[in-house]
Enzyme design. Structure first.
Site, PDB file in Angstrom:
ATOM      1  N   LYS A 189      -0.097  -7.531   4.013  1.00 49.82           N
ATOM      2  CA  LYS A 189      -0.002  -9.001   4.079  1.00 49.82           C
ATOM      3  C   LYS A 189       0.489  -9.376   5.465  1.00 49.82           C
ATOM      4  CE  LYS A 189       2.271  -9.928   0.042  1.00 49.82           C
ATOM      5  NZ  LYS A 189       3.296 -10.639  -0.763  1.00 49.82           N
ATOM      6  N   ASP A 222       4.430  -5.686   3.586  1.00 52.40           N
ATOM      7  CA  ASP A 222       4.611  -7.143   3.585  1.00 52.40           C
ATOM      8  C   ASP A 222       5.330  -7.527   4.887  1.00 52.40           C
ATOM      9  OD1 ASP A 222       4.897  -9.743   2.654  1.00 52.40           O
ATOM     10  OD2 ASP A 222       6.585  -9.290   1.363  1.00 52.40           O
ATOM     11  N   ARG A 268       3.261  -4.040 -14.023  1.00 53.86           N
ATOM     12  CA  ARG A 268       2.922  -2.843 -13.256  1.00 53.86           C
ATOM     13  C   ARG A 268       1.665  -2.150 -13.803  1.00 53.86           C
ATOM     14  NH1 ARG A 268       6.295  -0.270  -9.814  1.00 53.86           N
ATOM     15  NH2 ARG A 268       8.366  -0.803 -10.512  1.00 53.86           N
ATOM     16  N   GLU A 280       2.116   3.922   0.478  1.00 51.00           N
ATOM     17  CA  GLU A 280       2.826   2.678   0.158  1.00 51.00           C
ATOM     18  C   GLU A 280       1.885   1.754  -0.608  1.00 51.00           C
ATOM     19  OE1 GLU A 280       5.321   1.165  -0.476  1.00 51.00           O
ATOM     20  OE2 GLU A 280       6.372   0.366   1.257  1.00 51.00           O
ATOM     21  N   ASP A 281       2.431   1.020  -1.566  1.00 56.66           N
ATOM     22  CA  ASP A 281       1.577   0.084  -2.305  1.00 56.66           C
ATOM     23  C   ASP A 281       1.170  -1.089  -1.412  1.00 56.66           C
ATOM     24  OD1 ASP A 281       4.173  -0.934  -2.256  1.00 56.66           O
ATOM     25  OD2 ASP A 281       4.373  -1.092  -4.434  1.00 56.66           O
ATOM     26  N   PHE A 318       1.836 -13.473  -3.772  1.00 57.07           N
ATOM     27  CA  PHE A 318       2.577 -12.409  -4.436  1.00 57.07           C
ATOM     28  C   PHE A 318       1.659 -11.785  -5.478  1.00 57.07           C
ATOM     29  CE2 PHE A 318       5.541 -10.398  -7.340  1.00 57.07           C
ATOM     30  CZ  PHE A 318       6.324  -9.710  -6.429  1.00 57.07           C
ATOM     31  N   VAL A 319       1.379 -10.506  -5.339  1.00 63.96           N
ATOM     32  CA  VAL A 319       0.405  -9.842  -6.213  1.00 63.96           C
ATOM     33  C   VAL A 319       1.091  -8.835  -7.143  1.00 63.96           C
ATOM     34  CG1 VAL A 319      -1.597 -10.157  -4.712  1.00 63.96           C
ATOM     35  CG2 VAL A 319      -0.117  -8.177  -4.363  1.00 63.96           C
ATOM     36  N   ASP A 322       4.806  -4.381  -9.361  1.00 65.90           N
ATOM     37  CA  ASP A 322       5.495  -5.092 -10.437  1.00 65.90           C
ATOM     38  C   ASP A 322       6.101  -6.404  -9.963  1.00 65.90           C
ATOM     39  OD1 ASP A 322       7.569  -3.734  -8.872  1.00 65.90           O
ATOM     40  OD2 ASP A 322       8.922  -4.419 -10.431  1.00 65.90           O
TER      41      ASP A 322
HETATM   42  P1  5GP Z   1       8.248  -5.035   3.023  1.00 65.06           P
HETATM   43  O1  5GP Z   1       9.471  -4.239   3.309  1.00 65.06           O
HETATM   44  O2  5GP Z   1       7.040  -4.598   3.820  1.00 65.06           O
HETATM   45  O3  5GP Z   1       8.506  -6.507   3.102  1.00 65.06           O
HETATM   46  O4  5GP Z   1       7.932  -4.844   1.512  1.00 65.06           O
HETATM   47  C1  5GP Z   1       7.406  -3.693   0.985  1.00 65.06           C
HETATM   48  C2  5GP Z   1       7.655  -3.637  -0.512  1.00 65.06           C
HETATM   49  O5  5GP Z   1       7.844  -4.950  -1.070  1.00 65.06           O
HETATM   50  C3  5GP Z   1       6.437  -3.091  -1.213  1.00 65.06           C
HETATM   51  O6  5GP Z   1       6.485  -1.693  -1.292  1.00 65.06           O
HETATM   52  C4  5GP Z   1       6.546  -3.745  -2.580  1.00 65.06           C
HETATM   53  O7  5GP Z   1       7.404  -2.987  -3.400  1.00 65.06           O
HETATM   54  C5  5GP Z   1       7.186  -5.084  -2.307  1.00 65.06           C
HETATM   55  N1  5GP Z   1       6.186  -6.170  -2.188  1.00 65.06           N
HETATM   56  C6  5GP Z   1       5.805  -6.820  -1.066  1.00 65.06           C
HETATM   57  N2  5GP Z   1       4.875  -7.748  -1.338  1.00 65.06           N
HETATM   58  C7  5GP Z   1       4.654  -7.664  -2.666  1.00 65.06           C
HETATM   59  C8  5GP Z   1       3.766  -8.368  -3.554  1.00 65.06           C
HETATM   60  O8  5GP Z   1       2.969  -9.260  -3.216  1.00 65.06           O
HETATM   61  N3  5GP Z   1       3.829  -8.001  -4.864  1.00 65.06           N
HETATM   62  C9  5GP Z   1       4.685  -7.030  -5.316  1.00 65.06           C
HETATM   63  N4  5GP Z   1       4.646  -6.769  -6.626  1.00 65.06           N
HETATM   64  N5  5GP Z   1       5.521  -6.349  -4.504  1.00 65.06           N
HETATM   65  C10 5GP Z   1       5.503  -6.668  -3.202  1.00 65.06           C
END
Ligand code: 5GP
Length: 114
Positions: free
Chosen positions: A65, A37, A99, A33-34, A86-87, A93
């Site tokens: 995060k 969050d 990206r 996973e990138d 937000f990165v 992206d």
């Molecule tokens: P979660 O479901 O954990 O809230 O979010 C996971 C997905 O949200 C990540 O795989 C990514 O695609 C997107 N995401 C969460 N935080 C960021 C951020 O700071 N920057 C970007 N570009 N995508 C994010």
């Protein structure tokens, strides 16, 4: 999987854009996973994967995060913990932009239209 669409806030609705093309029963599964969050995407994936009876499931994430966590998820292999910004870049992206940026950058005024 996607949960963001165009914006910088997770919609909380996790969509599957590509599912696996074959069975993973009795196999060891590693999610790469990138960024984790809220944790909702990984939590959803873990639930889904358990129904497919793999031998094991582990999670690897480049970034985490924790400030925005809504659900506790295990991250077995983690690159970096970051603050609540937000990165973009390095594959991350913002509405399909940035990206390809070869480093991780913070979007200032991410609340404004781009
Ligand atoms: P979660 O479901 O954990 O809230 O979010 C996971 C997905 O949200 C990540 O795989 C990514 O695609 C997107 N995401 C969460 N935080 C960021 C951020 O700071 N920057 C970007 N570009 N995508 C994010």
């Amino acid at each position: 999987m996607r949960s963001y669409g165009e914006g910088t806030q997770s919609t909380g609705v996790v969509q599957i854009t590509h599912d696996l093309g074959r069975s993973v029963e009795d196999e060891d599964v590693l999610f790469v996973e990138d960024i984790v969050d809220t944790g909702l995407t990984i939590a959803h994936l873990l639930d889904l994967m358990r129904t497919r009876r793999p031998a094991s499931v582990k999670v690897c994430a480049l970034l985490h995060k924790p400030a925005r966590r809504r659900i506790e998820v295990p991250i077995d292999y983690l690159g970096f913990t970051i603050e609540d910004k937000f990165v973009v870049g390095y594959g991350l992206d913002w509405g399909e932009r940035y990206r390809e940026v070869p480093y991780i950058g913070v979007v200032e005024h991410a609340d404004l239209a781009h």
